[in-house]
Design a protein around this motif. Structure first.
Motif, PDB file in Angstrom:
ATOM      1  N   VAL A  64      26.018  -1.165  71.609  1.00  0.00           N
ATOM      2  CA  VAL A  64      25.585  -1.948  72.774  1.00  0.00           C
ATOM      3  C   VAL A  64      26.793  -2.612  73.425  1.00  0.00           C
ATOM      4  CG1 VAL A  64      24.237  -3.946  73.544  1.00  0.00           C
ATOM      5  CG2 VAL A  64      23.218  -2.296  71.970  1.00  0.00           C
ATOM      6  N   ALA A  65      27.679  -3.203  72.626  1.00  0.00           N
ATOM      7  CA  ALA A  65      28.888  -3.840  73.171  1.00  0.00           C
ATOM      8  C   ALA A  65      29.748  -2.814  73.900  1.00  0.00           C
ATOM      9  CB  ALA A  65      29.684  -4.515  72.057  1.00  0.00           C
ATOM     10  N   LEU A  66      29.841  -1.617  73.355  1.00  0.00           N
ATOM     11  CA  LEU A  66      30.587  -0.535  74.006  1.00  0.00           C
ATOM     12  C   LEU A  66      29.944  -0.186  75.346  1.00  0.00           C
ATOM     13  CD1 LEU A  66      32.855   1.703  73.545  1.00  0.00           C
ATOM     14  CD2 LEU A  66      30.945   3.150  72.827  1.00  0.00           C
ATOM     15  N   LEU A  67      28.625  -0.034  75.359  1.00  0.00           N
ATOM     16  CA  LEU A  67      27.922   0.345  76.588  1.00  0.00           C
ATOM     17  C   LEU A  67      27.966  -0.757  77.643  1.00  0.00           C
ATOM     18  CD1 LEU A  67      24.783   2.155  75.112  1.00  0.00           C
ATOM     19  CD2 LEU A  67      26.911   3.172  75.944  1.00  0.00           C
ATOM     20  N   LYS A  68      27.982  -2.007  77.178  1.00  0.00           N
ATOM     21  CA  LYS A  68      28.077  -3.142  78.112  1.00  0.00           C
ATOM     22  C   LYS A  68      29.479  -3.274  78.700  1.00  0.00           C
ATOM     23  CE  LYS A  68      24.791  -6.674  76.717  1.00  0.00           C
ATOM     24  NZ  LYS A  68      24.693  -8.020  76.116  1.00  0.00           N
ATOM     25  N   GLY A  69      30.457  -2.644  78.057  1.00  0.00           N
ATOM     26  CA  GLY A  69      31.835  -2.772  78.502  1.00  0.00           C
ATOM     27  C   GLY A  69      32.516  -4.014  77.951  1.00  0.00           C
ATOM     28  N   LEU A  70      31.871  -4.670  76.973  1.00  0.00           N
ATOM     29  CA  LEU A  70      32.454  -5.869  76.374  1.00  0.00           C
ATOM     30  C   LEU A  70      33.570  -5.532  75.410  1.00  0.00           C
ATOM     31  CD1 LEU A  70      29.178  -7.841  75.591  1.00  0.00           C
ATOM     32  CD2 LEU A  70      30.728  -8.153  77.527  1.00  0.00           C
ATOM     33  N   LYS A  71      33.487  -4.368  74.799  1.00  0.00           N
ATOM     34  CA  LYS A  71      34.482  -3.896  73.835  1.00  0.00           C
ATOM     35  C   LYS A  71      34.839  -2.459  74.183  1.00  0.00           C
ATOM     36  CE  LYS A  71      34.498  -7.245  70.651  1.00  0.00           C
ATOM     37  NZ  LYS A  71      35.697  -7.811  70.057  1.00  0.00           N
ATOM     38  N   LYS A  72      36.013  -2.045  73.715  1.00  0.00           N
ATOM     39  CA  LYS A  72      36.435  -0.667  73.926  1.00  0.00           C
ATOM     40  C   LYS A  72      37.209  -0.171  72.720  1.00  0.00           C
ATOM     41  CE  LYS A  72      40.598  -1.815  76.599  1.00  0.00           C
ATOM     42  NZ  LYS A  72      40.831  -3.150  76.190  1.00  0.00           N
ATOM     43  N   GLU A  73      37.488   1.100  72.716  1.00  0.00           N
ATOM     44  CA  GLU A  73      38.223   1.698  71.616  1.00  0.00           C
ATOM     45  C   GLU A  73      39.523   0.935  71.394  1.00  0.00           C
ATOM     46  OE1 GLU A  73      36.767   3.091  74.197  1.00  0.00           O
ATOM     47  OE2 GLU A  73      36.542   5.234  73.954  1.00  0.00           O
ATOM     48  N   GLY A  74      39.848   0.745  70.118  1.00  0.00           N
ATOM     49  CA  GLY A  74      41.092   0.081  69.766  1.00  0.00           C
ATOM     50  C   GLY A  74      41.000  -1.432  69.664  1.00  0.00           C
ATOM     51  N   ASP A  75      39.859  -2.014  70.066  1.00  0.00           N
ATOM     52  CA  ASP A  75      39.716  -3.473  69.974  1.00  0.00           C
ATOM     53  C   ASP A  75      39.649  -3.894  68.504  1.00  0.00           C
ATOM     54  OD1 ASP A  75      39.742  -3.767  72.699  1.00  0.00           O
ATOM     55  OD2 ASP A  75      37.630  -4.314  72.890  1.00  0.00           O
ATOM     56  N   ALA A  76      40.205  -5.050  68.257  1.00  0.00           N
ATOM     57  CA  ALA A  76      40.201  -5.590  66.899  1.00  0.00           C
ATOM     58  C   ALA A  76      38.855  -6.190  66.559  1.00  0.00           C
ATOM     59  CB  ALA A  76      41.271  -6.652  66.762  1.00  0.00           C
TER      60      ALA A  76
END
Length: 76
Positions: A64-76
């Motif tokens: 969900v966070a990925l789809l919302k754009g809140l997080k992306k690949e490589g985030d800690a």
């Protein structure tokens, strides 16, 4: 656990990488551009990911966070 570790675990379990998950979100009408589509409830996504992909709650919320754009690949 880092966000990337969640994505890595999801890919190992389901075979779906972040691009696949974004495509799935678009196909199901969950997303509009780089965020959730108006009226889409995160828990509806979570419930579907649990049922269809066998994800646990935390991993489904990471999608969900990925789809919302809140997080992306490589985030800690």
């Amino acid at each position: 656990m880092s966000f990337q570790a969640y994505l890595d675990t999801i890919e190992k379990k389901t075979g779906k990488n972040p691009a696949d998950l974004r495509a799935m979100g678009a196909e199901k009408g969950w997303t509009a551009g780089d965020t959730l589509a108006p009226g889409v409830k995160p828990m509806a996504i979570v419930d579907t990911l649990k049922a269809d992909l066998g994800l646990g709650h935390g991993h489904a919320m990471a999608v969900v966070a990925l789809l919302k754009g809140l997080k992306k690949e490589g985030d800690a």
